[in-house]
Design a protein around this motif. Structure first.
Motif, PDB file in Angstrom:
ATOM      1  N   SER A 155       0.828  -1.214   0.000  1.00 35.58           N
ATOM      2  CA  SER A 155       0.000   0.000   0.000  1.00 35.58           C
ATOM      3  C   SER A 155       0.862   1.263   0.000  1.00 35.58           C
ATOM      4  O   SER A 155       0.343   2.375   0.015  1.00 35.58           O
ATOM      5  CB  SER A 155      -0.957  -0.009   1.196  1.00 35.58           C
ATOM      6  OG  SER A 155      -0.230   0.240   2.368  1.00 35.58           O
ATOM      7  N   GLY A 156       2.185   1.098   0.007  1.00 35.32           N
ATOM      8  CA  GLY A 156       3.055   2.265  -0.158  1.00 35.32           C
ATOM      9  C   GLY A 156       3.492   2.932   1.137  1.00 35.32           C
ATOM     10  O   GLY A 156       4.063   4.014   1.123  1.00 35.32           O
ATOM     11  N   ASP A 157       3.225   2.292   2.279  1.00 33.98           N
ATOM     12  CA  ASP A 157       3.610   2.884   3.559  1.00 33.98           C
ATOM     13  C   ASP A 157       4.838   2.159   4.129  1.00 33.98           C
ATOM     14  O   ASP A 157       4.720   1.246   4.933  1.00 33.98           O
ATOM     15  CB  ASP A 157       2.414   2.799   4.526  1.00 33.98           C
ATOM     16  CG  ASP A 157       2.670   3.560   5.822  1.00 33.98           C
ATOM     17  OD1 ASP A 157       3.838   3.926   6.082  1.00 33.98           O
ATOM     18  OD2 ASP A 157       1.695   3.791   6.558  1.00 33.98           O
ATOM     19  N   THR A 158       6.007   2.596   3.705  1.00 34.29           N
ATOM     20  CA  THR A 158       7.241   1.915   4.088  1.00 34.29           C
ATOM     21  C   THR A 158       7.500   2.007   5.592  1.00 34.29           C
ATOM     22  O   THR A 158       7.955   1.043   6.213  1.00 34.29           O
ATOM     23  CB  THR A 158       8.449   2.517   3.331  1.00 34.29           C
ATOM     24  OG1 THR A 158       8.067   2.721   1.981  1.00 34.29           O
ATOM     25  CG2 THR A 158       9.639   1.591   3.376  1.00 34.29           C
ATOM     26  N   ALA A 159       7.216   3.182   6.166  1.00 37.23           N
ATOM     27  CA  ALA A 159       7.486   3.363   7.602  1.00 37.23           C
ATOM     28  C   ALA A 159       6.690   2.346   8.429  1.00 37.23           C
ATOM     29  O   ALA A 159       7.231   1.712   9.343  1.00 37.23           O
ATOM     30  CB  ALA A 159       7.154   4.791   8.025  1.00 37.23           C
ATOM     31  N   SER A 160       5.411   2.168   8.098  1.00 36.22           N
ATOM     32  CA  SER A 160       4.593   1.203   8.842  1.00 36.22           C
ATOM     33  C   SER A 160       5.071  -0.222   8.584  1.00 36.22           C
ATOM     34  O   SER A 160       4.990  -1.082   9.462  1.00 36.22           O
ATOM     35  CB  SER A 160       3.125   1.309   8.448  1.00 36.22           C
ATOM     36  OG  SER A 160       2.653   2.594   8.724  1.00 36.22           O
TER      37      SER A 160
END
Lengths: 240, 253
Positions: B217-222
């Motif tokens: 989904s594009g949320d690398t930090a999470s």
């Protein structure tokens, strides 16, 4: 889009573009014919005596890999029970120019340490796409950990007998082999020209922001004129 | 050429001994770890000596010496003739002992340092995949990860290793892949010992699933956070096992 982008208008640029296209065409010229030879050897062996398939494909693969240094790997991949009952799934050979060896070596996925992590050959793009579309396909550039440990393109085409899929035949070509011929030609086109594969995958970029193997985002893509190379899954991107 | 340059700490590191003398203990350690963690089970046959030599890329003499040491501690036995070779001889008591002594021998700082190294590489892998815009390639990785339903710790560690390697591969970096292989060879089995426990296995694998979902989904930090949660679960287990082993040792003395 096969038209020449509006930025490519000087005579110099037009001839530079023609040379890039010519060079790419020459680079991949022998690919379909070579894959056909591998596929035909496999088809003939499967139809007459499946026990000989590995030996027959090996013969052609050796010839392909030793007669030119253009190809880094060649072979057949099959998950069809008729074949796998008598041969390995991955009948692939790799040229060894760096190791100073003239004889190609068989690719042993187990020995590459990464073989074990491949969950299934049929899921990998170079198998999956030609198996689904029943047409030739160019995968990459991707780092070929199983084979050359370099960025490579893998060209594959279905191996069919009376409409039944028996696997794919293919060859590997390194990005380096294309780089050598194309880089200077791209420079004549633009300091930031990019050669793209399969629409948006960076193959060779003069702009250091984009690494080989990365995917150009749509908003970046919009800032280029795209010229498709006829008969190839490659296109040339020149900044507007 | 200025001689002082070759005396600086940085250049000294370059010329530090490569340490090929340590090959025998390293091979022995690798095989011991594999036996301790169940990757090699009692009765399993090892590849032949020359195959091992070519796979480890060491000499035959080195392989023989390492196998000899394992035979001396009754972890392997050798049968001659047809169908012969080196077999894993260890029984479950021996295996447990092996594992405990391996964990006991590690300092807390060493275990933490493993985790630092592992994090550094796996963070880099996830960040690189995102930077290169290759997140969608993880859809296939996710599918095969979810399909694998390992029934024991050894199988789970092999899924774990496969996932880490595939992710490193998706970053399109030969060096990151080689670092990941090194991690797995050196201490992958130890770091993921917690996978032996079915409950921990479930939490660790569900963290991995969130990691993959967040990446896609594009949320690398999470994604990195979810991966971190999985590492912490295993790390906590490993450190408490180490404490237990030390406590027991003190009580016995």
């Amino acid at each position: 889009m096969t038209h020449i982008g509006k930025n490519v208008k000087t005579i110099d640029q037009k001839s530079a573009l023609a040379r890039v296209i010519q060079s790419i065409t020459a680079w991949q010229n022998d690919v379909p014919e070579t894959i056909d030879r591998l596929a035909e050897a496999a088809i003939e062996a499967i139809s007459s005596d499946p026990r000989t398939v590995e030996r027959q494909v090996e013969k052609v693969a050796f010839d392909v890999l030793t007669s030119t240094d253009r190809f880094a790997g060649a072979g057949i991949v099959s998950i069809h029970p008729t074949v796998t009952a008598r041969a390995r799934s991955l009948m692939w050979w790799v040229a060894q120019p760096a190791a100073g060896r003239s004889e190609p070596i068989p690719l042993d996925a187990d020995l590459t340490e990464l073989g074990t992590y491949q969950s299934g050959l049929e899921e990998i793009e170079w198998y999956r796409v030609p198996a689904a579309t029943r047409q030739g396909h160019m995968t990459g550039p991707f780092v070929d950990y199983m084979c050359t440990d370099q960025f490579a393109f893998t060209f594959t085409a279905p191996v069919e007998i009376s409409g039944e899929l028996y696997g794919v035949a293919g060859i590997d070509m390194t990005v380096r082999s294309l780089e050598n011929e194309i880089e200077t030609l791209l420079e004549a086109l633009s300091d930031n020209a990019i050669l793209l594969a399969n629409h948006n995958l960076v193959a060779i970029s003069l702009d250091p922001r984009f690494a080989t193997g990365s995917r150009l985002k749509p908003r970046d893509l919009e800032t280029y004129s795209i010229i498709e190379v006829p008969g190839a899954a490659l296109s040339i991107a020149v900044p507007h | 050429m200025d001689d002082r340059r070759s005396d600086s700490p940085v250049t000294a590191a370059i010329y530090a001994p490569i340490g090929d003398k340590a090959l025998v203990p390293r091979i022995r350690q690798r095989l011991e770890d594999a036996i301790a963690t169940g990757v090699l089970a009692p009765g399993d046959r090892l590849p032949g000596e020359s195959t091992l030599a070519s796979r480890f890329r060491v000499s035959l003499v080195t392989v023989r010496e390492a196998l000899q040491q394992l035979r001396a501690t009754d972890l392997l036995h050798t049968r001659q003739g047809r169908g012969g070779g080196s077999f894993v001889a260890a029984d479950s008591v021996q295996i447990r002992g092996l594992l405990e002594s391996r964990i006991r021998a590690l300092s807390r700082a060493e275990i933490n340092d493993f985790a630092v190294y592992y994090r550094a590489i796996t963070d880099a892998v996830l960040n690189t995949i995102a930077q290169m815009g290759l997140e969608q390639n993880l859809v296939g990785v996710r599918e095969s990860f979810l399909r694998a339903v390992p029934q024991d710790g050894a199988a789970a560690r092999s899924v774990q290793g496969g996932l880490d390697l595939r992710l490193a591969g998706e970053a399109q970096s030969v060096r990151l892949v080689h670092e990941q292989i090194r991690i797995q060879n050196e201490f992958g089995a130890l770091l993921w010992m917690g996978l032996d426990d079915p409950d921990l296995r479930e939490s660790i694998f569900s963290s991995h699933e969130s990691m993959l979902d967040e990446m896609i989904s594009g949320d690398t930090a999470s994604a990195i956070e979810a991966r971190e949660a999985a590492v912490n679960i295993s790390l906590r287990w490993l450190l408490s096992r180490r404490n237990d082993a030390h406590r027991q040792e003190r009580e016995n003395n």
